[in-house]
Design a protein around this motif. Structure first.
Motif, mmCIF file in Angstrom:
data_model
loop_
_atom_site.group_PDB
_atom_site.id
_atom_site.type_symbol
_atom_site.label_atom_id
_atom_site.label_comp_id
_atom_site.label_asym_id
_atom_site.label_seq_id
_atom_site.Cartn_x
_atom_site.Cartn_y
_atom_site.Cartn_z
ATOM 1 N N ARG A 6 -0.470 -7.241 23.533
ATOM 2 C CA ARG A 6 -1.587 -6.687 22.764
ATOM 3 C C ARG A 6 -1.194 -5.305 22.240
ATOM 4 N N PRO A 7 -0.485 -5.250 21.102
ATOM 5 C CA PRO A 7 -0.021 -3.968 20.581
ATOM 6 C C PRO A 7 -1.152 -3.123 19.986
ATOM 7 N N ARG A 8 -0.840 -1.865 19.793
ATOM 8 C CA ARG A 8 -1.794 -0.919 19.217
ATOM 9 C C ARG A 8 -1.610 -0.881 17.703
ATOM 10 N N LEU A 9 -2.709 -1.089 16.962
ATOM 11 C CA LEU A 9 -2.678 -0.996 15.503
ATOM 12 C C LEU A 9 -3.028 0.443 15.156
ATOM 13 N N SER A 10 -2.019 1.232 14.842
ATOM 14 C CA SER A 10 -2.200 2.645 14.542
ATOM 15 C C SER A 10 -2.265 2.859 13.035
ATOM 16 N N VAL A 11 -3.208 3.698 12.597
ATOM 17 C CA VAL A 11 -3.422 3.943 11.172
ATOM 18 C C VAL A 11 -3.230 5.427 10.890
ATOM 19 N N TYR A 12 -2.498 5.734 9.822
ATOM 20 C CA TYR A 12 -2.395 7.108 9.332
ATOM 21 C C TYR A 12 -2.791 7.116 7.864
ATOM 22 N N ARG A 13 -3.612 8.071 7.504
ATOM 23 C CA ARG A 13 -4.142 8.138 6.146
ATOM 24 C C ARG A 13 -3.803 9.502 5.564
ATOM 25 N N SER A 14 -3.153 9.500 4.401
ATOM 26 C CA SER A 14 -2.934 10.741 3.670
ATOM 27 C C SER A 14 -3.742 10.657 2.386
ATOM 28 N N ASN A 15 -3.691 11.683 1.569
ATOM 29 C CA ASN A 15 -4.454 11.653 0.324
ATOM 30 C C ASN A 15 -3.931 10.596 -0.638
ATOM 31 N N ASN A 16 -2.635 10.354 -0.620
ATOM 32 C CA ASN A 16 -2.027 9.460 -1.596
ATOM 33 C C ASN A 16 -1.621 8.098 -1.053
ATOM 34 N N ASN A 17 -1.541 7.935 0.257
ATOM 35 C CA ASN A 17 -1.063 6.682 0.843
ATOM 36 C C ASN A 17 -1.788 6.381 2.139
ATOM 37 N N ILE A 18 -1.601 5.153 2.628
ATOM 38 C CA ILE A 18 -2.116 4.762 3.942
ATOM 39 C C ILE A 18 -1.030 3.962 4.640
ATOM 40 N N PHE A 19 -0.864 4.206 5.922
ATOM 41 C CA PHE A 19 0.190 3.594 6.710
ATOM 42 C C PHE A 19 -0.435 2.938 7.932
ATOM 43 N N ALA A 20 0.073 1.765 8.316
ATOM 44 C CA ALA A 20 -0.402 1.079 9.513
ATOM 45 C C ALA A 20 0.797 0.455 10.213
ATOM 46 N N THR A 49 1.479 1.695 1.766
ATOM 47 C CA THR A 49 1.375 1.630 0.310
ATOM 48 C C THR A 49 2.660 2.078 -0.383
ATOM 49 N N ILE A 50 3.660 2.495 0.364
ATOM 50 C CA ILE A 50 4.926 2.874 -0.264
ATOM 51 C C ILE A 50 5.925 1.728 -0.285
ATOM 52 N N GLU A 51 5.534 0.557 0.282
ATOM 53 C CA GLU A 51 6.390 -0.625 0.189
ATOM 54 C C GLU A 51 6.381 -1.144 -1.242
ATOM 55 N N LYS A 52 7.489 -1.697 -1.679
ATOM 56 C CA LYS A 52 7.618 -2.148 -3.064
ATOM 57 C C LYS A 52 6.594 -3.208 -3.427
ATOM 58 N N GLU A 53 6.350 -4.176 -2.526
ATOM 59 C CA GLU A 53 5.431 -5.274 -2.828
ATOM 60 C C GLU A 53 4.006 -4.764 -3.046
ATOM 61 N N ILE A 54 3.589 -3.816 -2.226
ATOM 62 C CA ILE A 54 2.220 -3.295 -2.327
ATOM 63 C C ILE A 54 2.125 -2.274 -3.457
ATOM 64 N N LYS A 55 3.145 -1.446 -3.582
ATOM 65 C CA LYS A 55 3.130 -0.409 -4.619
ATOM 66 C C LYS A 55 3.054 -1.015 -6.021
ATOM 67 N N ALA A 56 3.642 -2.192 -6.191
ATOM 68 C CA ALA A 56 3.610 -2.861 -7.493
ATOM 69 C C ALA A 56 2.206 -3.361 -7.842
ATOM 70 N N ASN A 57 1.377 -3.617 -6.822
ATOM 71 C CA ASN A 57 0.048 -4.177 -7.050
ATOM 72 C C ASN A 57 -1.071 -3.148 -7.101
ATOM 73 N N VAL A 58 -0.769 -1.891 -6.793
ATOM 74 C CA VAL A 58 -1.813 -0.869 -6.803
ATOM 75 C C VAL A 58 -1.464 0.259 -7.765
ATOM 76 N N LYS A 59 -2.492 0.808 -8.352
ATOM 77 C CA LYS A 59 -2.293 1.936 -9.256
ATOM 78 C C LYS A 59 -2.159 3.240 -8.462
ATOM 79 N N HIS A 60 -3.004 3.382 -7.436
ATOM 80 C CA HIS A 60 -3.005 4.579 -6.579
ATOM 81 C C HIS A 60 -3.078 4.119 -5.129
ATOM 82 N N GLY A 61 -2.233 4.656 -4.277
ATOM 83 C CA GLY A 61 -2.179 4.232 -2.880
ATOM 84 C C GLY A 61 -3.250 4.813 -1.999
ATOM 85 N N GLY A 62 -4.064 5.734 -2.505
ATOM 86 C CA GLY A 62 -5.059 6.382 -1.672
ATOM 87 C C GLY A 62 -6.463 5.887 -1.927
ATOM 88 N N ASN A 63 -6.642 4.572 -2.132
ATOM 89 C CA ASN A 63 -7.995 4.059 -2.344
ATOM 90 C C ASN A 63 -8.247 2.829 -1.473
#
Length: 122
Positions: A28-42, A58-72
């Motif tokens: 049962r791992p821990r799902l840790s979230v970090y949120r910055s103004n421009n990106n979100i990491f989990a 949101t800095i991964e290529k697959e996700i970055k290609a599908n979003v205009k801004h990573g901080g929403n």
């Protein structure tokens, strides 16, 4: 004189309090979230062995290609879904959620709900 409230130090204090109470294991791992103004990491973390089992942001290529801004909220939903898909591929379905001192609203809630819809239980 009024003192300006340092919200980041308050969040860090809350995060330490939360971390004293929860810990991730291999089952049962821990799902840790970090949120910055421009990106979100989990990431899914096994605290016993000190290993990251899966990660998405949101800095991964697959996700970055599908979003205009990573901080929403839309970007957070994509990150939650991608992380859950990676976890299910590794036979991880049950996690413990670590919101890292952030309030459970907006991007944090969107990421959590998307992860739940994609197959994680917490």
């Amino acid at each position: 004189m009024f003192k300006k409230v340092n919200r980041e130090s308050i969040r860090r204090r809350k995060h330490l309090s939360i971390r004293n109470k929860i810990s991730g294991t291999a089952e049962r791992p821990r799902l840790s979230v970090y949120r910055s103004n421009n990106n979100i990491f989990a990431q899914l973390i096994d605290d016993v062995n000190g290993v990251t089992l899966a990660a998405s942001s949101t800095i991964e290529k697959e996700i970055k290609a599908n979003v205009k801004h990573g901080g929403n909220v839309e970007a957070a939903k994509l990150v939650g879904k991608a992380l859950a898909e990676k976890a299910v591929a590794k036979n991880i379905t049950v996690v413990v959620f670590d919101r890292s001192g952030y309030k459970y609203t907006g991007r944090i809630a969107a990421l959590a709900e998307a992860a739940r819809e994609a197959g994680l239980k917490f």
